[in-house]
Write a protein that holds these residues in place. Sequence first.
Motif, mmCIF file in Angstrom:
data_model
loop_
_atom_site.group_PDB
_atom_site.id
_atom_site.type_symbol
_atom_site.label_atom_id
_atom_site.label_comp_id
_atom_site.label_asym_id
_atom_site.label_seq_id
_atom_site.Cartn_x
_atom_site.Cartn_y
_atom_site.Cartn_z
ATOM 1 N N CYS A 143 0.804 -1.229 0.000
ATOM 2 C CA CYS A 143 0.000 0.000 0.000
ATOM 3 C C CYS A 143 0.832 1.273 0.000
ATOM 4 O O CYS A 143 0.301 2.352 -0.265
ATOM 5 C CB CYS A 143 -0.925 0.004 1.216
ATOM 6 N N ASN A 144 2.099 1.180 0.305
ATOM 7 C CA ASN A 144 2.970 2.350 0.283
ATOM 8 C C ASN A 144 4.345 1.940 -0.219
ATOM 9 O O ASN A 144 4.675 0.749 -0.263
ATOM 10 C CB ASN A 144 3.074 3.004 1.668
ATOM 11 N N ARG A 164 -8.655 -1.794 -0.176
ATOM 12 C CA ARG A 164 -9.489 -0.612 -0.419
ATOM 13 C C ARG A 164 -9.459 0.331 0.776
ATOM 14 O O ARG A 164 -9.272 1.552 0.635
ATOM 15 C CB ARG A 164 -10.925 -1.031 -0.723
ATOM 16 N N ASN A 167 -5.911 1.967 1.267
ATOM 17 C CA ASN A 167 -5.662 3.011 0.267
ATOM 18 C C ASN A 167 -6.434 4.279 0.607
ATOM 19 O O ASN A 167 -5.917 5.400 0.470
ATOM 20 C CB ASN A 167 -6.052 2.510 -1.123
ATOM 21 N N ASP A 168 -7.668 4.117 1.070
ATOM 22 C CA ASP A 168 -8.471 5.281 1.476
ATOM 23 C C ASP A 168 -7.848 5.980 2.680
ATOM 24 O O ASP A 168 -7.789 7.219 2.741
ATOM 25 C CB ASP A 168 -9.907 4.857 1.813
ATOM 26 N N ARG A 171 -4.712 7.884 1.689
ATOM 27 C CA ARG A 171 -5.093 9.082 0.934
ATOM 28 C C ARG A 171 -5.644 10.165 1.863
ATOM 29 O O ARG A 171 -5.344 11.355 1.699
ATOM 30 C CB ARG A 171 -6.141 8.711 -0.106
#
Length: 318
Positions: A143-144, A164, A167-168, A171
């Motif tokens: 994810c990073n 999901r 990632n949210d 962000r």
Amino acid sequence: MREFCIGKNDAGQRLDRFLGKAIPLLPASLAQKYIRLKRIKCNGLRASRDQKLREGDVLQCYINDEFFEAPSEENVYLTIAAPKLRIVYEDENIMLLDKPVGQVVHADEGEKVNTLVNHMLAYLYQKREWNPRKENAFTPALCNRIDRNTGGIVIAAKNAEALRILNDKIRDREISKFYLCITLGRINPSKGRIECFLRKDEQSNIVRVYHRPIPEGRSAVTLYNTLKTNGELSLLEVELLTGRTHQIRASFADLGHPLLGDGKYGNGAANRKYGETHQALYSYRLRFDFPTGSGILEYLRGKEFMVNEVPFQKKYFG
């Protein structure tokens, strides 16, 4: 005719997006045509391109066999017999991996096999927690990212719902990341906030620092706190409020206190004096803040994780 049974990790996707992952050789325009011609059905009924798939749905695809041939790219994780991972934390949904300095996260021109993501996939495959033949479209993912010559925590998602959510949260800045670094000199004030604008030169891969808004410049905010000073070296904890390329390295170099060992933004004479060839920078601590709902990852709210050891911290500050 081929069938796909929709599992948990495929549920919730639009039909057309699922097809793009499950049948990568099928052009998107042709997939749309086949949906209109009812050559792709869901549970035996006419399907629409934007309908959301549900767990247990069965897709019938009346498509020529050549579109189902395996993609040419080799699944290199299968060649890793003994995956090497430093696992900070693991559960049924996520993994926190301590990436060593010198390893790349994803494949690049210099390394195709021994990447962090390939070792993670090999590990999950060998544990039988992930079987690509049963997943259709989902692959566990990182994810990073962390630069090759920076070490520290990388977040991995084992299933689509966790991916999901993470990632949210990244962000929306609901996951706090803390770094340790060693800078040259004593920073005054010892604790503070750096605000600037960064613009990356793609050809040189160097980030320039500006103190006013500029075209294509991105705002960068960094918090720092000096933990210890030892002669001409200072140990800092740094928190990123934005995640820009080379943000920490460029920001402190601009202050006149570059990171020890940094070959791009640092002081060559000091690096040679201490024999350091990699920047002293490590993503050592992570906290799941989650001020908003987090679904299946709600149990992580407020939890904090830390690596066992930061090599340069022990070397220079005991």
